[in-house]
Design a protein around this motif. Sequence first.
Motif, mmCIF file in Angstrom:
data_model
loop_
_atom_site.group_PDB
_atom_site.id
_atom_site.type_symbol
_atom_site.label_atom_id
_atom_site.label_comp_id
_atom_site.label_asym_id
_atom_site.label_seq_id
_atom_site.Cartn_x
_atom_site.Cartn_y
_atom_site.Cartn_z
ATOM 1 N N THR A 20 -2.811 -137.740 -43.447
ATOM 2 C CA THR A 20 -2.773 -138.414 -44.735
ATOM 3 C C THR A 20 -3.086 -137.398 -45.821
ATOM 4 O O THR A 20 -3.995 -136.593 -45.686
ATOM 5 C CB THR A 20 -3.813 -139.545 -44.768
ATOM 6 N N ALA A 21 -2.331 -137.452 -46.891
ATOM 7 C CA ALA A 21 -2.539 -136.517 -47.989
ATOM 8 C C ALA A 21 -3.915 -136.723 -48.598
ATOM 9 O O ALA A 21 -4.406 -137.836 -48.695
ATOM 10 C CB ALA A 21 -1.476 -136.706 -49.047
ATOM 11 N N GLN A 22 -4.497 -135.641 -48.987
ATOM 12 C CA GLN A 22 -5.805 -135.672 -49.625
ATOM 13 C C GLN A 22 -5.658 -135.176 -51.061
ATOM 14 O O GLN A 22 -4.901 -134.264 -51.332
ATOM 15 C CB GLN A 22 -6.777 -134.753 -48.885
ATOM 16 N N LEU A 23 -6.384 -135.797 -51.939
ATOM 17 C CA LEU A 23 -6.492 -135.306 -53.298
ATOM 18 C C LEU A 23 -7.637 -134.301 -53.283
ATOM 19 O O LEU A 23 -8.746 -134.638 -52.875
ATOM 20 C CB LEU A 23 -6.803 -136.456 -54.258
ATOM 21 N N ILE A 24 -7.362 -133.091 -53.682
ATOM 22 C CA ILE A 24 -8.378 -132.044 -53.679
ATOM 23 C C ILE A 24 -8.728 -131.729 -55.127
ATOM 24 O O ILE A 24 -7.839 -131.517 -55.953
ATOM 25 C CB ILE A 24 -7.864 -130.780 -52.966
ATOM 26 N N GLN A 25 -10.013 -131.702 -55.410
ATOM 27 C CA GLN A 25 -10.462 -131.320 -56.741
ATOM 28 C C GLN A 25 -11.342 -130.085 -56.639
ATOM 29 O O GLN A 25 -12.218 -130.009 -55.790
ATOM 30 C CB GLN A 25 -11.234 -132.471 -57.397
ATOM 31 N N THR A 26 -11.069 -129.134 -57.506
ATOM 32 C CA THR A 26 -11.915 -127.955 -57.645
ATOM 33 C C THR A 26 -12.594 -128.062 -59.008
ATOM 34 O O THR A 26 -12.439 -129.059 -59.706
ATOM 35 C CB THR A 26 -11.069 -126.663 -57.562
ATOM 36 N N ASP A 27 -13.304 -127.038 -59.391
ATOM 37 C CA ASP A 27 -13.975 -127.076 -60.692
ATOM 38 C C ASP A 27 -13.000 -127.352 -61.832
ATOM 39 O O ASP A 27 -13.309 -128.118 -62.738
ATOM 40 C CB ASP A 27 -14.708 -125.758 -60.967
ATOM 41 N N ARG A 28 -11.825 -126.729 -61.777
ATOM 42 C CA ARG A 28 -10.886 -126.837 -62.901
ATOM 43 C C ARG A 28 -9.557 -127.504 -62.564
ATOM 44 O O ARG A 28 -8.752 -127.745 -63.463
ATOM 45 C CB ARG A 28 -10.600 -125.440 -63.458
ATOM 46 N N LEU A 29 -9.325 -127.790 -61.284
ATOM 47 C CA LEU A 29 -7.990 -128.209 -60.857
ATOM 48 C C LEU A 29 -8.004 -129.476 -60.017
ATOM 49 O O LEU A 29 -8.997 -129.795 -59.365
ATOM 50 C CB LEU A 29 -7.338 -127.095 -60.028
ATOM 51 N N ILE A 30 -6.861 -130.142 -60.014
ATOM 52 C CA ILE A 30 -6.552 -131.215 -59.076
ATOM 53 C C ILE A 30 -5.330 -130.762 -58.299
ATOM 54 O O ILE A 30 -4.335 -130.342 -58.896
ATOM 55 C CB ILE A 30 -6.250 -132.542 -59.807
ATOM 56 N N LEU A 31 -5.408 -130.854 -56.989
ATOM 57 C CA LEU A 31 -4.262 -130.566 -56.125
ATOM 58 C C LEU A 31 -3.839 -131.895 -55.516
ATOM 59 O O LEU A 31 -4.653 -132.573 -54.884
ATOM 60 C CB LEU A 31 -4.641 -129.574 -55.023
ATOM 61 N N ARG A 32 -2.572 -132.244 -55.727
ATOM 62 C CA ARG A 32 -2.061 -133.515 -55.221
ATOM 63 C C ARG A 32 -0.606 -133.346 -54.802
ATOM 64 O O ARG A 32 0.044 -132.355 -55.140
ATOM 65 C CB ARG A 32 -2.197 -134.604 -56.281
ATOM 66 N N GLN A 33 -0.094 -134.348 -54.080
ATOM 67 C CA GLN A 33 1.308 -134.321 -53.693
ATOM 68 C C GLN A 33 2.198 -134.361 -54.940
ATOM 69 O O GLN A 33 1.827 -134.965 -55.947
ATOM 70 C CB GLN A 33 1.637 -135.529 -52.821
ATOM 71 N N PRO A 34 3.379 -133.741 -54.844
ATOM 72 C CA PRO A 34 4.312 -133.816 -55.969
ATOM 73 C C PRO A 34 4.712 -135.263 -56.268
ATOM 74 O O PRO A 34 4.824 -136.086 -55.365
ATOM 75 C CB PRO A 34 5.525 -133.019 -55.480
ATOM 76 N N GLN A 35 4.909 -135.530 -57.555
ATOM 77 C CA GLN A 35 5.348 -136.846 -58.033
ATOM 78 C C GLN A 35 6.587 -136.664 -58.896
ATOM 79 O O GLN A 35 6.807 -135.584 -59.452
ATOM 80 C CB GLN A 35 4.250 -137.507 -58.869
ATOM 81 N N SER A 36 7.346 -137.723 -59.065
ATOM 82 C CA SER A 36 8.572 -137.633 -59.865
ATOM 83 C C SER A 36 8.276 -137.161 -61.291
ATOM 84 O O SER A 36 9.103 -136.478 -61.899
ATOM 85 C CB SER A 36 9.320 -138.963 -59.866
ATOM 86 N N SER A 37 7.102 -137.477 -61.813
ATOM 87 C CA SER A 37 6.744 -137.043 -63.169
ATOM 88 C C SER A 37 6.559 -135.526 -63.276
ATOM 89 O O SER A 37 6.467 -134.994 -64.384
ATOM 90 C CB SER A 37 5.475 -137.751 -63.636
ATOM 91 N N ASP A 38 6.538 -134.830 -62.145
ATOM 92 C CA ASP A 38 6.391 -133.370 -62.153
ATOM 93 C C ASP A 38 7.718 -132.650 -62.421
ATOM 94 O O ASP A 38 7.717 -131.430 -62.615
ATOM 95 C CB ASP A 38 5.852 -132.872 -60.803
ATOM 96 N N LEU A 39 8.827 -133.377 -62.410
ATOM 97 C CA LEU A 39 10.129 -132.711 -62.464
ATOM 98 C C LEU A 39 10.297 -131.808 -63.676
ATOM 99 O O LEU A 39 10.729 -130.661 -63.530
ATOM 100 C CB LEU A 39 11.271 -133.731 -62.403
ATOM 101 N N GLU A 40 9.988 -132.276 -64.860
ATOM 102 C CA GLU A 40 10.260 -131.449 -66.053
ATOM 103 C C GLU A 40 9.463 -130.148 -66.044
ATOM 104 O O GLU A 40 10.042 -129.075 -66.236
ATOM 105 C CB GLU A 40 10.061 -132.247 -67.337
#
Length: 180
Positions: A3-23
């Motif tokens: 299962t995908a995990q949302l990873i948060q660091t001090d400055r970042l969020i790492l998540r699965q790609p979403q359609s809103s990422d296209l542009e």
Amino acid sequence: MKTAQLIQTDRLILRQPQSSDLEPWAAMMAEPDTMEFLGGTQPRSSAWRAMATMAGSWALQGFGMFSVIERSSGRWLGRIGPWMPAEWPGTEVGWALSRDARGRGYAEEAAIASIDWAFDALGWDEVIHCIDPRNQGSIALALRLGSRRQRESRLPAPLEQMVVDIYGQSRADWRQRAGR
């Protein structure tokens, strides 16, 4: 499949790609300096296919590169994370950041979180990085992460013309270096 995990660091969020990422994904793939060592610039339609490929990797393998999001602004910065398509030279954590996100330590921060996740959640024994031998920025990042040049390789079709240097390290070396 994990299962995908949302990873948060001090400055970042790492998540699965979403359609809103296209542009922003397409904008990054149109940057000549960003894409110089990644097969050259790509039109928006190719960016969509690349993003869909990454989403497909998540669906089929339970992992793929993360979309990297700046926590303070919500801005999409690039893609970093685990990647291993068929016939790939190994279990890779790769990276690409948009031009305006470079030089701030984001790539290293996201790569560390991704490597931790690959070893902890995916159970990988080794992480590699496939790097064009002319890409001094990526080589420097691989070395800062503790990886060392292991060998030269060719990527599988349709990228068989690309000769890369394989940098990498074992889980044991990663843990020892990081004191984990």
